[in-house]
Design a protein around this motif. Structure first.
Motif, short mmCIF file in Angstrom:
data_model
loop_
_atom_site.label_atom_id
_atom_site.label_comp_id
_atom_site.label_asym_id
_atom_site.label_seq_id
_atom_site.Cartn_x
_atom_site.Cartn_y
_atom_site.Cartn_z
N ASN A 31 0.85 -1.18 0.00
CA ASN A 31 0.00 0.00 0.00
C ASN A 31 0.89 1.23 0.00
N GLN A 33 0.25 5.52 0.17
CA GLN A 33 -0.73 6.60 0.24
C GLN A 33 0.00 7.95 0.28
N GLN A 42 -4.86 17.48 10.72
CA GLN A 42 -5.49 16.28 10.15
C GLN A 42 -4.83 15.89 8.84
N LEU A 43 -4.66 14.58 8.66
CA LEU A 43 -4.12 14.05 7.42
C LEU A 43 -5.27 13.79 6.46
N ASN A 45 -6.57 12.37 2.94
CA ASN A 45 -6.19 11.40 1.90
C ASN A 45 -6.18 12.06 0.52
N TYR A 48 -4.55 6.71 -2.82
CA TYR A 48 -4.14 5.36 -2.47
C TYR A 48 -3.61 4.78 -3.76
N TYR A 94 0.73 -4.26 8.90
CA TYR A 94 -0.40 -3.48 9.41
C TYR A 94 -0.04 -2.08 9.88
N LEU A 96 1.59 1.83 8.80
CA LEU A 96 2.10 2.75 7.80
C LEU A 96 3.43 3.33 8.27
N PHE A 98 5.92 6.38 7.50
CA PHE A 98 5.84 7.70 6.86
C PHE A 98 7.21 8.24 6.50
N TYR B 35 -1.03 6.67 15.84
CA TYR B 35 0.26 7.23 15.48
C TYR B 35 0.53 8.45 16.35
N GLN B 37 2.75 12.04 16.42
CA GLN B 37 3.50 12.97 15.59
C GLN B 37 4.15 14.02 16.47
N LEU B 43 6.08 11.21 12.18
CA LEU B 43 4.92 10.34 12.42
C LEU B 43 5.41 8.94 12.70
N PHE B 45 4.37 5.00 14.29
CA PHE B 45 3.32 4.03 14.56
C PHE B 45 3.35 3.59 16.02
N GLU B 48 -1.78 -1.22 16.29
CA GLU B 48 -2.91 -1.49 15.41
C GLU B 48 -3.78 -2.57 16.02
N LEU B 88 0.97 15.29 18.83
CA LEU B 88 -0.33 15.10 18.21
C LEU B 88 -0.53 13.60 18.06
N LEU B 90 -2.71 10.69 16.46
CA LEU B 90 -3.63 10.48 15.34
C LEU B 90 -4.12 9.05 15.33
N GLU B 101 -6.22 0.80 3.11
CA GLU B 101 -6.19 2.24 2.92
C GLU B 101 -6.69 2.88 4.21
N GLN B 102 -5.88 3.76 4.76
CA GLN B 102 -6.18 4.30 6.08
C GLN B 102 -6.74 5.72 6.00
N TYR B 103 -7.73 5.98 6.85
CA TYR B 103 -8.37 7.28 6.96
C TYR B 103 -8.16 7.81 8.37
N PHE B 104 -7.69 9.05 8.45
CA PHE B 104 -7.29 9.60 9.73
C PHE B 104 -8.33 10.52 10.33
N GLY B 105 -8.34 10.52 11.67
CA GLY B 105 -9.15 11.47 12.40
C GLY B 105 -8.41 12.80 12.56
N PRO B 106 -9.05 13.77 13.23
CA PRO B 106 -8.46 15.10 13.37
C PRO B 106 -7.32 15.17 14.39
N ARG B 109 -4.37 16.76 20.43
CA ARG B 109 -3.11 17.44 20.74
C ARG B 109 -2.91 17.42 22.24
#
Lengths: 108, 113
Positions: A31, A33, A42-43, A45, A48, A94, A96, A98, B35, B37, B43, B45, B48, B88, B90, B101-106, B109
């Protein structure tokens, strides 16, 4: 673990200019991204893209998995494109990994 | 569909205290990752979870722990806070079968004083 290198670290553009950001990674990945970090942290997207080419408006990305790199293209840059762009890869464990990010500043 | 939510958004704690952060994934997502930061380390890890099981953990001391509940919501806990824990935090969620595919929250802090 897998190493992810992004270049350049900083990029200053005039509004309307085009640019290319690069991401190199040290091993095969499942993967990849691209993210844009907004001023609040906030990250967001962007793509992908473990392989191939994708386009979304003024942004496009290409990943050449066999050569272990990915490129993010920004065309006709706008001030709202400013921020930090991150490349991240996942190699089957599992998590990412960066890169350090590219800080883009677009001047009006 | 609602995105990943994290609470609280901001937190100030004193050295030696403990803190619990919460993350609610996108509906249907069963994998949750955390994660950290910081300006110096970037950033990194933390861990999970999938179906309440921790599948991977990053290189952080045992003061950092987490868990996932049956509804996929996750919490992370940091005990005996140190100044260096200011960061921060995340949370990201992903849907198995989509290449993770990962989607992040806000983010949350955290400031440790």
């Amino acid at each position: 673990g897998i190493q992810v290198e992004q270049s350049p670290p900083d990029l200053i553009l005039q509004e309307g200019a085009n640019s290319t950001l690069r991401c190199n990674f040290s091993d095969s990945v499942n993967n990849l991204q691209w993210f844009h970090q907004n001023p609040w942290g906030q990250l967001i997207n962007l793509f992908y893209i473990p392989s191939g080419t994708k386009q979304n408006g003024r942004l496009s990305a290409t990943t050449v998995a066999t050569e272990r790199y990915s490129l993010l293209y920004i065309s006709s840059s706008q001030t709202t494109d400013s921020g930090v762009y991150f490349c991240a890869v996942l190699a089957g464990d599992y998590k990412l990994s960066f890169g350090a990010g590219t800080t883009v500043t677009v001047r009006a | 569909k609602a995105g990943v939510t994290q609470t609280p958004r901001y937190l100030i704690k004193t050295r030696g205290q403990q803190v619990t952060l919460s993350c609610s994934p996108i509906s249907g997502h069963r994998s949750v990752s955390w994660y950290q930061q910081t300006p110096g380390q970037g950033l990194q890890f933390l861990f999970e979870y999938f179906s309440e099981t921790q599948r991977n953990k990053g290189n952080f001391p045992g003061r950092f722990s987490g868990r996932q509940f049956s509804n996929s919501r996750s919490e992370m806990n940091v005990s005996t806070l140190e100044l260096g824990d200011s960061a921060l935090y995340l949370c990201a969620s992903s849907l198995p079968g989509t290449g993770y595919e990962q989607y992040f929250g806000p983010g949350t802090r955290l400031t440790v004083t």
